[in-house]
Design a protein around this motif. Structure first.
Motif, PDB file in Angstrom:
ATOM      1  N   TRP A  56       0.821  -1.219   0.000  1.00 33.47           N
ATOM      2  CA  TRP A  56       0.000   0.000   0.000  1.00 33.47           C
ATOM      3  C   TRP A  56       0.846   1.256   0.000  1.00 33.47           C
ATOM      4  CZ3 TRP A  56      -4.866   0.294  -1.445  1.00 33.47           C
ATOM      5  CH2 TRP A  56      -5.574  -0.916  -1.516  1.00 33.47           C
ATOM      6  N   PHE A  60       0.099   4.134  -2.610  1.00 37.78           N
ATOM      7  CA  PHE A  60      -0.141   5.520  -2.207  1.00 37.78           C
ATOM      8  C   PHE A  60       0.763   6.477  -2.975  1.00 37.78           C
ATOM      9  CE2 PHE A  60       1.176   9.081   0.549  1.00 37.78           C
ATOM     10  CZ  PHE A  60      -0.040   9.746   0.622  1.00 37.78           C
ATOM     11  N   ALA A  63      -0.055   6.791  -6.677  1.00 35.11           N
ATOM     12  CA  ALA A  63      -1.247   7.627  -6.870  1.00 35.11           C
ATOM     13  C   ALA A  63      -0.890   9.098  -6.727  1.00 35.11           C
ATOM     14  CB  ALA A  63      -2.320   7.240  -5.855  1.00 35.11           C
ATOM     15  N   VAL A 104      -6.335   4.341 -11.698  1.00 30.85           N
ATOM     16  CA  VAL A 104      -5.963   3.684 -10.437  1.00 30.85           C
ATOM     17  C   VAL A 104      -6.061   2.175 -10.568  1.00 30.85           C
ATOM     18  CG1 VAL A 104      -6.718   3.297  -8.070  1.00 30.85           C
ATOM     19  CG2 VAL A 104      -6.518   5.602  -8.915  1.00 30.85           C
ATOM     20  N   ASN A 108      -2.824  -0.156 -10.143  1.00 26.63           N
ATOM     21  CA  ASN A 108      -2.774  -1.064  -9.005  1.00 26.63           C
ATOM     22  C   ASN A 108      -2.755  -2.519  -9.441  1.00 26.63           C
ATOM     23  OD1 ASN A 108      -2.776   1.165  -7.507  1.00 26.63           O
ATOM     24  ND2 ASN A 108      -4.729   0.842  -6.483  1.00 26.63           N
ATOM     25  N   ASN A 138      -9.464   0.855  -4.194  1.00 28.60           N
ATOM     26  CA  ASN A 138      -9.152   1.661  -5.371  1.00 28.60           C
ATOM     27  C   ASN A 138     -10.172   2.774  -5.581  1.00 28.60           C
ATOM     28  OD1 ASN A 138      -6.992   0.104  -5.805  1.00 28.60           O
ATOM     29  ND2 ASN A 138      -7.775  -0.917  -7.639  1.00 28.60           N
ATOM     30  N   LEU A 141      -9.528   5.442  -3.008  1.00 28.96           N
ATOM     31  CA  LEU A 141      -8.293   6.151  -3.350  1.00 28.96           C
ATOM     32  C   LEU A 141      -8.540   7.128  -4.502  1.00 28.96           C
ATOM     33  CD1 LEU A 141      -5.198   6.213  -2.849  1.00 28.96           C
ATOM     34  CD2 LEU A 141      -4.985   4.499  -4.622  1.00 28.96           C
ATOM     35  N   SER A 145      -8.378  11.202  -4.033  1.00 31.34           N
ATOM     36  CA  SER A 145      -7.286  11.909  -4.711  1.00 31.34           C
ATOM     37  C   SER A 145      -7.825  12.821  -5.816  1.00 31.34           C
ATOM     38  CB  SER A 145      -6.245  10.939  -5.246  1.00 31.34           C
ATOM     39  OG  SER A 145      -6.823   9.819  -5.786  1.00 31.34           O
ATOM     40  N   SER A 166      -3.254  14.936   0.873  1.00 30.64           N
ATOM     41  CA  SER A 166      -3.985  13.677   0.701  1.00 30.64           C
ATOM     42  C   SER A 166      -3.769  12.715   1.856  1.00 30.64           C
ATOM     43  CB  SER A 166      -3.548  12.981  -0.583  1.00 30.64           C
ATOM     44  OG  SER A 166      -3.669  13.839  -1.658  1.00 30.64           O
ATOM     45  N   LEU A 170      -6.435  10.064   3.389  1.00 33.29           N
ATOM     46  CA  LEU A 170      -6.373   8.671   2.957  1.00 33.29           C
ATOM     47  C   LEU A 170      -5.971   7.716   4.079  1.00 33.29           C
ATOM     48  CD1 LEU A 170      -4.737   9.031  -0.565  1.00 33.29           C
ATOM     49  CD2 LEU A 170      -7.001   8.176  -0.071  1.00 33.29           C
ATOM     50  N   ILE A 174      -6.118   3.642   4.014  1.00 31.99           N
ATOM     51  CA  ILE A 174      -4.911   2.844   3.814  1.00 31.99           C
ATOM     52  C   ILE A 174      -4.694   1.873   4.976  1.00 31.99           C
ATOM     53  CG2 ILE A 174      -2.397   2.989   3.693  1.00 31.99           C
ATOM     54  CD1 ILE A 174      -2.721   5.410   1.944  1.00 31.99           C
TER      55      ILE A 174
END
Lengths: 221, 234
Positions: A56, A60, A63, A104, A108, A138, A141, A145, A166, A170, A174
């Motif tokens: 992760w 992160f 992203a 994303v 990912n 996802n 996220l 974002s 962010s 987040l 996360i």
């Protein structure tokens, strides 16, 4: 409205295919980040806990390196006013959100595949749980974002502030996703991880609602 | 003026009582605190640490409410009020973090151990930091007010997650955590009535202190703006 949002997404998609800026940058970032991690690990054997966390961490920062493009590129090209004329704020946000969600998911999926190939402890025992975590995480996220990217594009400093703004937003997502990834490594059943899944679902719902409500204010500024 | 004297007396009493009143096995006199196993003399931090953490949250809440009002009415005064609240919020947040960390060194053996509440206050510190970073990056007043208002509302809706998520993911060391066996829920039944009374007096005192400081801070921001405008006019 939906077809307009779709058209907006198509426009972003085509201009992305033409320059391939975000795709190239993200792909290279993933490779760089994972190789740095692999170099620093060396021949050590790392446990599942660390693998889930590092997974992760890479997601992160990847992203953070690519997703702000959605709105920053409009500001840079000076096309914000045109967009404001032809579409409502909700439509603009939907279009950008679709684009970021797809980005994303693509990035990912690549990260997950690379982790599966390169990390010994990345063995998923409960695949369905991992898939659910992956999809819900996802979406969360991408939503968070995207809305932060909208704020960043309007603010002066573009690159450096993005991860700073962010991260606190987040953090709950996360942390929960790391926990769920660990569960899927251990083979924990859906029943036992229901609470964590409920947390991500509610996070997604709340973030989508708040983003749609507040985007008007950012966009009209 | 009267309530300033009242505030002074209240906080003076709370400070003296909180530090000087003895902790004994079986409290009988009105000024004696009960002995809580696992906390002992360390229990006294509750009179100073908990109110600072409480004020941090109140300041964050106020800042969000004024942000919300700014988005509704577009009145720059609301933005100044929100800013004044957040300025105090970050000071109290740092105070709560530091006092907590020092206490943790003696009670748990380490300054920092990612206890759920330590993580939450760390996240709050990050939110405040990010908020000020965002504000300082924007020149135009209206734009700054709108964007920071939006950000503080987005940040605020994540707070419930910290309350529900953290204790589930990390084991709690804090007195009052769900799985805490020796100190237990301190507030509910381990404190006797006089300890509770002083604790709540301290909460009230700190809240009034915060509101007063907030008012002074807000006024000073207005004067600062006036002076800047006069200066610009020549």
């Amino acid at each position: 409205m939906n077809s307009k949002a779709y058209n907006l997404f198509l426009k972003d998609f085509r201009s992305e295919l033409r320059t391939r800026y975000a795709i190239n940058a993200l792909a290279m970032f993933i490779i760089v980040a994972i190789s740095v991690i692999l170099f620093s690990i060396g021949n050590e054997k790392i446990n599942e806990n660390l693998t889930a966390g590092l997974f992760w961490v890479v997601i992160f920062f990847t992203a953070m390196s690519g997703l702000s493009r959605a709105f920053v590129s409009e500001e840079e090209r000076g096309t914000t006013l045109t967009l404001q004329l032809i579409a409502s704020p909700t439509t603009v946000f939907s279009g950008k959100l679709i684009f970021n969600v797809i980005l994303v998911f693509a990035m990912n999926a690549i990260i997950a595949l690379l982790y599966g190939a390169l990390f010994e402890d990345f063995i998923i025992k409960n695949f369905l749980l991992f898939l659910a975590t992956f999809i819900l995480g996802n979406i969360g996220l991408a939503v968070s974002s995207t809305i932060i990217a909208a704020i960043i594009a309007k603010a002066g400093a573009k690159g450096t502030l993005y991860p700073v703004l962010s991260f606190p937003i987040l953090l709950p997502l996360i942390l929960t996703c790391v926990q769920l990834t660990l569960f899927s490594f251990d083979g924990t059943s859906f029943e036992k991880s229901r609470f964590e899944l409920a947390i991500i679902v509610s996070y997604d719902v709340i973030m989508i609602t708040v983003s749609y409500l507040l985007f008007d204010f950012i966009w009209k500024e | 003026m009267i309530w300033k004297i009242f505030l002074f007396l209240l906080l003076a009493f709370v400070s003296v009582a909180g530090i000087a009143f003895p902790i004994v096995e079986k409290p009988s006199a009105w000024y004696e605190f009960p002995f809580i196993p696992g906390l002992e003399e360390n229990a006294k931090i509750i009179f100073f640490h908990v109110p600072t953490a409480w004020v941090t949250v109140v300041a964050f809440l106020m800042s969000t409410i004024f942000s919300f009002r700014y988005l509704k009415n577009k009145n720059l005064d609301d933005d100044l009020k929100s800013y004044a609240a957040a300025q105090l919020g970050i000071i109290f947040c740092i105070l709560a973090t530091v006092t907590g960390a020092v206490w943790a060194k003696f009670a748990w053996g380490a300054f920092w151990s990612w206890d759920p509440r330590q993580t939450s206050i760390f996240a709050l510190l990050l939110i405040y930091g990010a908020w000020f970073a965002l504000r300082s990056s924007i020149e135009s007043e209206e734009k700054r007010a709108t964007l920071s208002s939006v950000y503080s509302i987005i940040a605020f809706v994540t707070v419930p997650f910290f309350i529900f998520v953290m204790p589930r993911i990390m084991t709690g060391l804090h007195p009052g955590s769900a799985d805490d066996t020796n100190a237990g829920p301190v507030v509910n039944f381990k404190m006797n009535s006089n300890m509770l009374l002083i604790f709540f007096l301290s909460l009230i005192g700190f809240t009034i202190l915060y509101l007063w400081m907030w008012k002074v801070g807000y006024k000073s921001l207005i004067y600062k703006e006036k002076i800047q405008k006069q200066f610009l006019r020549g």
